[in-house]
Design a protein around this motif. Structure first.
Motif, short mmCIF file in Angstrom:
data_model
loop_
_atom_site.label_atom_id
_atom_site.label_comp_id
_atom_site.label_asym_id
_atom_site.label_seq_id
_atom_site.Cartn_x
_atom_site.Cartn_y
_atom_site.Cartn_z
N LEU A 113 0.82 -1.21 0.00
CA LEU A 113 0.00 0.00 0.00
C LEU A 113 0.85 1.26 0.00
N GLU A 114 1.98 1.23 0.73
CA GLU A 114 2.80 2.44 0.84
C GLU A 114 3.45 2.83 -0.48
N TYR A 115 3.46 1.91 -1.45
CA TYR A 115 4.05 2.21 -2.76
C TYR A 115 2.98 2.40 -3.83
N GLY A 116 1.74 2.58 -3.40
CA GLY A 116 0.66 2.88 -4.33
C GLY A 116 -0.13 1.68 -4.81
N GLY A 117 0.18 0.48 -4.29
CA GLY A 117 -0.52 -0.72 -4.72
C GLY A 117 -1.71 -1.05 -3.85
N ARG A 118 -2.17 -2.30 -3.98
CA ARG A 118 -3.31 -2.77 -3.20
C ARG A 118 -2.96 -3.97 -2.32
N SER A 119 -1.70 -4.40 -2.37
CA SER A 119 -1.29 -5.64 -1.68
C SER A 119 -2.17 -6.80 -2.11
N ALA A 120 -2.50 -6.84 -3.39
CA ALA A 120 -3.39 -7.87 -3.92
C ALA A 120 -2.68 -9.22 -3.95
N SER A 121 -3.46 -10.28 -3.85
CA SER A 121 -2.94 -11.64 -3.92
C SER A 121 -2.72 -12.05 -5.37
N MET A 122 -1.99 -13.15 -5.55
CA MET A 122 -1.80 -13.67 -6.90
C MET A 122 -3.13 -14.05 -7.54
N THR A 123 -4.04 -14.59 -6.76
CA THR A 123 -5.36 -14.93 -7.28
C THR A 123 -6.07 -13.70 -7.80
N ASN A 165 0.17 -22.65 -16.81
CA ASN A 165 0.41 -21.34 -16.21
C ASN A 165 0.05 -21.33 -14.73
N LEU A 166 -1.09 -21.95 -14.40
CA LEU A 166 -1.48 -22.01 -12.99
C LEU A 166 -0.47 -22.81 -12.19
N ARG A 167 0.05 -23.88 -12.76
CA ARG A 167 1.07 -24.67 -12.07
C ARG A 167 2.33 -23.85 -11.83
N SER A 168 2.75 -23.09 -12.84
CA SER A 168 3.95 -22.27 -12.70
C SER A 168 3.77 -21.20 -11.64
N LEU A 169 2.59 -20.56 -11.63
CA LEU A 169 2.33 -19.53 -10.63
C LEU A 169 2.27 -20.12 -9.23
N THR A 170 1.71 -21.32 -9.10
CA THR A 170 1.67 -21.98 -7.80
C THR A 170 3.08 -22.29 -7.30
N THR A 171 3.94 -22.78 -8.21
CA THR A 171 5.33 -23.05 -7.85
C THR A 171 6.03 -21.78 -7.39
N ALA A 172 5.78 -20.67 -8.09
CA ALA A 172 6.40 -19.39 -7.73
C ALA A 172 5.95 -18.94 -6.34
N LEU A 173 4.66 -19.13 -6.03
CA LEU A 173 4.17 -18.76 -4.71
C LEU A 173 4.84 -19.59 -3.62
N GLN A 174 5.04 -20.88 -3.89
CA GLN A 174 5.67 -21.76 -2.91
C GLN A 174 7.13 -21.40 -2.69
N GLN A 175 7.82 -21.01 -3.78
CA GLN A 175 9.25 -20.69 -3.69
C GLN A 175 9.50 -19.24 -3.30
N GLY A 176 8.49 -18.40 -3.42
CA GLY A 176 8.66 -16.99 -3.11
C GLY A 176 9.30 -16.20 -4.23
N LYS A 177 9.50 -16.81 -5.40
CA LYS A 177 10.09 -16.13 -6.54
C LYS A 177 9.83 -16.93 -7.80
N PHE A 178 10.06 -16.31 -8.96
CA PHE A 178 9.94 -17.01 -10.23
C PHE A 178 11.29 -17.63 -10.56
N GLY A 179 11.31 -18.94 -10.68
CA GLY A 179 12.52 -19.66 -10.98
C GLY A 179 12.62 -20.03 -12.45
N PRO A 180 13.52 -20.94 -12.79
CA PRO A 180 13.71 -21.33 -14.20
C PRO A 180 12.49 -22.01 -14.80
#
Length: 408
Positions: A73-83, A308-323
């Motif tokens: 929020l402090e940077y102008g966003g909404r702190s929205a979830s990936m969903t 795509n949903l699988r990749s996004l789920t993996t990113a959420l679990q890892q806390g970042k986008f990997g290879p």
């Protein structure tokens, strides 16, 4: 075989997600009117057609607090979830809103600033973007550093509180519209490959910068060359550690290959609807071979959605986008090329008509012709398919690295 955006992104929504969705639907219905309506196919991620209207629409989004959804929020966003980000992409495509003009800043540089920037940099960079006050472009590729990005030769030398930059970038999307460029430059003399690079933010409106548009087959100039001749930027405009720019660059590429798939996926769903309409109206479904290829394209789009949903789920679990993000990039770019080839076969002789708006009797056919031409570059930008396959084999599947110096 109707295409449903709900079916493509069937997600379990919490009460907060559903409230977010209803707010967005209401806002789009109230604001996507007048000149903004019916502009979904005018422009694209590397096509600056309809630019002024798209910039005006970005300002409308900023005023509604729909930019930088996941930012704090402090940077102008909404702190929205990936969903909620997925819901936004889905509803945005369903409503037929104009193609985004702020992709490079909001989706590429901003996540890198959040991951590698100081608190001062985050505030200084993100708040103006949340209001659509600044346009960014990406300075990665050079004449001798495209897929081999580590071959960067653009240099910067520190002089007191500023960096002085000399070199050239190419295929720089929207540089002729941008206020700033985020670039990978070599800041350590004598360094090579991944070492000695820095992630630098450079203002474009200065005497030491020259932007030369590159005219494309579509007749636009979305791509540009950018020349630096003793251009200058403040020493405070380096994201991350000096000399460790490769790490920040990989953060940007991870987001480019992963988060962008949402916008592509839903725009592809809209194109699938166009293709079905064209196939029915032109009798193409009577051809069993074409009918089979259309069905195969539909199945491929469904596979893309689940991957795509699988990749996004993996990113959420890892806390970042990997290879793993390379899997999606490799898949969607090849799928879209094949899909648009099917569309050209459905159009038959009409595929040879012009690509400028108003050159043919059917605007849907015009949209597909432009999409076909744009798709030719999709297996190259954001990392060529050959590079993606290497990343997948070596970093995801842990296979032996490709031999170097074999002459192949």
């Amino acid at each position: 075989m109707a295409v449903s955006l709900d079916g493509i992104a069937a997600l379990p929504l919490s009460s907060a997600d559903q409230e977010f969705r209803e707010e967005l639907q209401t806002w789009l219905a109230e604001h996507l009117v007048g000149d903004f309506a019916g502009q979904a196919d005018r422009g694209g991620p590397d096509d600056d057609d309809n630019w002024e209207l798209r910039r005006e629409w970005e300002r409308e989004l900023g005023a509604g607090n729909w930019l930088g959804l996941s930012w704090p929020l402090e940077y102008g966003g909404r702190s929205a979830s990936m969903t909620q980000e997925i819901v936004f992409a889905m509803e945005y495509a369903r409503a037929g809103a104009p193609p985004r003009a702020a992709f490079h800043g909001e989706s590429l540089m901003a996540p890198t600033a959040l991951a590698h920037g100081t608190d001062e940099q985050k505030t200084r960079l993100l708040l103006p973007m949340s209001r659509s006050e600044v346009v960014w472009c990406q300075g990665y590729s050079e004449p001798d550093a495209g897929s081999d990005l580590a071959n960067i030769s653009t240099k910067a030398v520190r002089e007191g509180d500023v960096w002085v930059i000399n070199g050239q970038k190419i295929w720089t999307t929207f540089a002729h519209h941008a206020d700033w460029i985020f670039a990978i430059v070599r800041t350590e003399a004598g360094s090579a490959r991944h070492d000695g690079l820095s992630y630098m933010l450079i203002p474009l409106d200065q005497p030491g910068v020259r932007v030369v548009p590159i005219r494309t087959m579509l007749g636009d100039s979305g791509f540009n060359e950018v020349f630096f001749d003793h251009a200058r930027t403040s020493a405070t405009n380096v994201l991350g550690q000096e000399g460790d720019g490769w790490s920040a660059a990989m953060t940007t590429l991870g987001h480019e290959r992963a988060t962008s798939v949402l916008n592509y996926q839903f725009s592809f769903a809209r194109e699938m609807g166009y293709l079905q309409t064209l196939a029915r109206s032109r009798g193409a479904l009577a051809d069993p071979v074409l009918r089979d290829r259309i069905v195969d394209s539909y199945i491929g789009l469904e596979i893309m959605a689940y991957n795509n949903l699988r990749s996004l789920t993996t990113a959420l679990q890892q806390g970042k986008f990997g290879p793993e993000a390379s899997i999606g990039k490799y898949y969607w770019s090849r799928w879209h090329q094949e899909f648009t080839e099917v569309a050209m076969d459905v159009l038959g002789p009409d595929a040879l008509l012009g690509t400028n708006w108003g050159t043919g009797p059917d605007s849907t056919a015009e949209t597909m012709r432009r999409s076909f031409i744009r798709a030719r570059a999709e297996t190259i930008y954001a990392g060529s398919s050959e590079i993606q396959k290497n990343i997948i084999s070596e970093r995801v599947l842990k296979m032996p690295r490709e031999p170097k110096g074999t002459g192949r």
